[in-house]
Enzyme design. Structure first.
Site, PDB file in Angstrom:
ATOM      1  N   HIS A  37       0.857  11.030   6.409  1.00  0.00           N
ATOM      2  CA  HIS A  37       2.084  11.074   7.209  1.00  0.00           C
ATOM      3  C   HIS A  37       2.693   9.678   7.322  1.00  0.00           C
ATOM      4  CE1 HIS A  37      -0.323  14.532   8.968  1.00  0.00           C
ATOM      5  NE2 HIS A  37       0.798  15.148   8.638  1.00  0.00           N
ATOM      6  N   GLY A 147       5.591  15.656   1.640  1.00  0.00           N
ATOM      7  CA  GLY A 147       4.518  15.195   0.762  1.00  0.00           C
ATOM      8  C   GLY A 147       4.340  16.126  -0.429  1.00  0.00           C
TER       9      GLY A 147
HETATM   10  P1  AMP Z   1       1.681  18.613   8.035  1.00  0.00           P
HETATM   11  O1  AMP Z   1       1.633  17.825   9.315  1.00  0.00           O
HETATM   12  O2  AMP Z   1       0.348  18.919   7.466  1.00  0.00           O
HETATM   13  O3  AMP Z   1       2.617  19.784   8.121  1.00  0.00           O
HETATM   14  O4  AMP Z   1       2.338  17.636   6.977  1.00  0.00           O
HETATM   15  C1  AMP Z   1       3.573  17.016   7.235  1.00  0.00           C
HETATM   16  C2  AMP Z   1       4.035  16.366   5.958  1.00  0.00           C
HETATM   17  O5  AMP Z   1       3.104  15.389   5.546  1.00  0.00           O
HETATM   18  C3  AMP Z   1       4.177  17.383   4.809  1.00  0.00           C
HETATM   19  O6  AMP Z   1       5.366  17.111   4.093  1.00  0.00           O
HETATM   20  C4  AMP Z   1       2.955  17.100   3.998  1.00  0.00           C
HETATM   21  O7  AMP Z   1       3.125  17.405   2.625  1.00  0.00           O
HETATM   22  C5  AMP Z   1       2.763  15.619   4.196  1.00  0.00           C
HETATM   23  N1  AMP Z   1       1.382  15.256   3.907  1.00  0.00           N
HETATM   24  C6  AMP Z   1       0.264  15.818   4.445  1.00  0.00           C
HETATM   25  N2  AMP Z   1      -0.842  15.282   3.885  1.00  0.00           N
HETATM   26  C7  AMP Z   1      -0.410  14.373   2.978  1.00  0.00           C
HETATM   27  C8  AMP Z   1      -1.071  13.491   2.069  1.00  0.00           C
HETATM   28  N3  AMP Z   1      -2.403  13.443   1.955  1.00  0.00           N
HETATM   29  N4  AMP Z   1      -0.317  12.689   1.291  1.00  0.00           N
HETATM   30  C9  AMP Z   1       1.039  12.751   1.375  1.00  0.00           C
HETATM   31  N5  AMP Z   1       1.721  13.538   2.206  1.00  0.00           N
HETATM   32  C10 AMP Z   1       1.017  14.350   3.005  1.00  0.00           C
END
Ligand code: AMP
Length: 280
Positions: A37, A147
């Site tokens: 994030h 991401g």
């Molecule tokens: P989430 O909080 O899991 O819904 O993720 C929020 C954003 O962070 C989404 O766009 C995910 O794809 C991105 N994200 C989560 N994990 C990663 C990671 N390891 N590397 C890059 N982006 C990430």
């Protein structure tokens, strides 16, 4: 850094930024923030005049038997990470703010939402598309950051932003990994010590496919077989899907070309993890 709780406040903040000549960046998250994030927030801060981070565990993207209730919630630490990464505001609404009592309006990105994660998590992408639409309508950001970790989500949202002509530029940031290869995920905290080791099969499968492609292999069946071979030696893991698809449509393809998405999802104990690579 400011914390706002209502759509009206987020809208007002974004309008004030624009009237001051700032471009607005939005980073939608479900909290339990980690370096993945942080990389999104950092990219947004580098490219935009003002960055908003939303933190909202969106109930509509969880199935009835999924982990909504136990999803990690670490709000105070999230605010520190968001601020240190360059956020100007955190938008953290309660459920009723994004889904007013009686809400029955949803965004369906047909077809594509039933592929990959959408196949094993019916309704998941409908929930994602709906909440991201609400966020984009509220903040009207110039750019929104996602991401590659959630590669199928990117495909669904690209289609949606095009179809609804939302006017926000979607920026996709690379997958951030632990040193041993495991893709960072808020769900990694659920893994036991043993499962943490087993979970490495996902990134190993990704690397196996990348190695095959580097060696000249292009045939989908062979590439998928190489990935499945990695999982075969880790019987504790239950594979959900292993697929080679067109990144725009998420339709399976026979022959890998540059830009093809290789994606995998698997259950490690009670935790479902995903990983992927965009083939060169
Ligand atoms: P989430 O909080 O899991 O819904 O993720 C929020 C954003 O962070 C989404 O766009 C995910 O794809 C991105 N994200 C989560 N994990 C990663 C990671 N390891 N590397 C890059 N982006 C990430």
């Amino acid at each position: 850094m400011k914390i706002v709780r209502t759509v009206a406040e987020l809208r007002q903040w974004a309008r004030a930024q624009r009237s001051q000549g700032n471009t607005v960046g939005l980073v939608p998250t479900m909290g339990a923030l980690h370096r993945g994030h942080a990389s999104l927030i950092g990219a947004a801060a580098a490219q935009c005049g003002a960055v908003a981070v939303s933190i909202f565990v969106n109930p509509t993207q969880f199935g009835p038997n999924e982990d909504f209730a136990r999803y990690p919630r670490t709000f105070d630490a999230d605010c520190v990470l968001a601020e240190n990464s360059g956020a100007a505001v955190v938008f953290a609404p309660i459920v009723d703010e994004l889904y007013p009592a009686g809400a029955v309006t949803f965004v369906d990105v047909e077809g594509i939402s039933a592929r990959l994660d959408g196949a094993s998590r019916p309704g998941h992408f409908r929930g994602v598309a709906t909440v991201v639409t609400k966020l984009l309508i509220a903040a009207e950001p110039d750019r929104a950051y996602f991401g590659q970790k959630d590669a199928a989500q990117v495909s669904v949202l690209r289609r949606m932003v095009t179809d609804l002509r939302l006017g926000t530029e979607l920026e996709v940031c690379p997958i951030v990994r632990e040193e041993d290869g495991l893709a960072l995920s808020s769900r990694n905290v659920f893994l036991s010590t043993e499962e943490r080791v087993q979970a490495l099969a996902l990134s190993r499968a990704v690397r196996a496919v990348e190695a095959q492609v580097a060696g000249g292999e292009r045939e989908s069946g062979k590439l998928i077989a190489a990935a499945l071979q990695v999982f075969a030696v880790e019987p504790a893991i239950q594979v959900d899907y292993v697929e080679l698809v067109d990144w725009a449509t998420l339709k399976p393809i026979e022959t890998a070309t540059p830009g093809t998405l290789f994606a995998v999802a698997a259950w490690v104990g009670t935790t479902r993890l995903i990983d992927n690579t965009i083939l060169g």
